[in-house]
Write an enzyme that holds these catalytic residues in place. Sequence first.
Site, mmCIF file in Angstrom:
data_model
loop_
_atom_site.group_PDB
_atom_site.id
_atom_site.type_symbol
_atom_site.label_atom_id
_atom_site.label_comp_id
_atom_site.label_asym_id
_atom_site.label_seq_id
_atom_site.Cartn_x
_atom_site.Cartn_y
_atom_site.Cartn_z
ATOM 1 N N LYS A 145 22.212 -8.932 -16.697
ATOM 2 C CA LYS A 145 21.544 -7.993 -15.786
ATOM 3 C C LYS A 145 21.120 -8.811 -14.575
ATOM 4 C CE LYS A 145 17.215 -5.284 -15.978
ATOM 5 N NZ LYS A 145 16.489 -5.864 -14.854
HETATM 6 P P1 FBP Z 1 13.277 -2.136 -12.061
HETATM 7 O O1 FBP Z 1 14.504 -1.259 -12.057
HETATM 8 O O2 FBP Z 1 12.036 -1.348 -11.885
HETATM 9 O O3 FBP Z 1 13.438 -3.278 -11.077
HETATM 10 O O4 FBP Z 1 13.195 -2.731 -13.549
HETATM 11 C C1 FBP Z 1 14.014 -3.751 -14.002
HETATM 12 C C2 FBP Z 1 13.180 -4.949 -14.420
HETATM 13 O O5 FBP Z 1 13.977 -6.059 -14.780
HETATM 14 C C3 FBP Z 1 12.198 -4.664 -15.534
HETATM 15 O O6 FBP Z 1 12.741 -4.818 -16.800
HETATM 16 C C4 FBP Z 1 11.115 -5.641 -15.239
HETATM 17 O O7 FBP Z 1 9.864 -5.234 -15.665
HETATM 18 C C5 FBP Z 1 11.128 -5.726 -13.752
HETATM 19 O O8 FBP Z 1 12.413 -5.361 -13.307
HETATM 20 C C6 FBP Z 1 10.846 -7.104 -13.278
HETATM 21 O O9 FBP Z 1 10.799 -7.064 -11.890
HETATM 22 P P2 FBP Z 1 10.580 -8.350 -11.008
HETATM 23 O O10 FBP Z 1 10.445 -9.516 -11.946
HETATM 24 O O11 FBP Z 1 11.762 -8.417 -10.126
HETATM 25 O O12 FBP Z 1 9.334 -8.080 -10.263
#
Ligand code: FBP
Length: 265
Positions: free
Chosen positions: A177
């Site tokens: 991802k």
């Molecule tokens: P989003 O689609 O809201 O970006 O979520 C994906 C994710 O990887 C979540 O699993 C995690 O909580 C968040 O993004 C972490 O975001 P970042 O570390 O980029 O602030």
Amino acid sequence: MRPIDDTPLARDGKVLILAYDHGLEHGPVDFTDVPESANPEHVFDVATHPAVTSLAVQKGIAEAYYPSYEDDVNLLAKLNGTSNLWMGEYDSAVNWSVEYAKEVGAEAIGYTLYGGSNHEIEMAEEFRDVQEAAREHDMPVVMWAYPRGQGVKNDTKSDVIAYAARQALELGADVAKVKYPGSQDAMEHVVEMAARTKVIMSGGSKQSDREFLTTVKDAMDAGAAGLAVGRNVFQRENPTQILDGLEQVIFEEATVDEALEAADA
Ligand code: FBP
């Protein structure tokens, strides 16, 4: 590599993970726009949408809510995660084991690796244990492949994102991802570097329907296998509508205009 096509993580080889670990990673601020999104029941209900192939949550939410949804939602156990209340070099606590996640009902495993952090070595060693345990239980593994920390000058640079995808392949993740690297060409390079590891795009902060569906469409056209999305779904008043649109783009190869039409229906 464990092919994901015959697992609940994928539908027709494509993936749409609804991520809901933000209460831990970001805190209550992510629930301000749509207050009911703080209620896990609301997001579990959203995850019953047929486009959602898995819901990614942390242990506490899984234990408390999954028993009521196990017939309607596939669970992805996000094994590590930390709050942003502390300061220091990027790292993440492992909060539950693969064995316990399996007991709770999980069918897939998620793990964040901060390549480039001063803690990368420990995180990669923890990932080794997680990945091998997942193999024993025949569970696919999704790596949140996020290059971050002192070794990384620019975590949005396409070469850095391609390196993270390659790292996911080398360490044995079935799915990487990654953040969208900014263009379809750059995403193609990421997908090429990931080779047999499937690449899915990370949702990011909230955008308009058209902007978001266009980026997802570009990622899919570049060879991505799908999306893991949180805020772009649960920060909407009507999360079902955007899921209707995403279903078109991810599973039906629809254009953005066709997807927007489905999202308005
Ligand atoms: P989003 O689609 O809201 O970006 O979520 C994906 C994710 O990887 C979540 O699993 C995690 O909580 C968040 O993004 C972490 O975001 P970042 O570390 O980029 O602030």
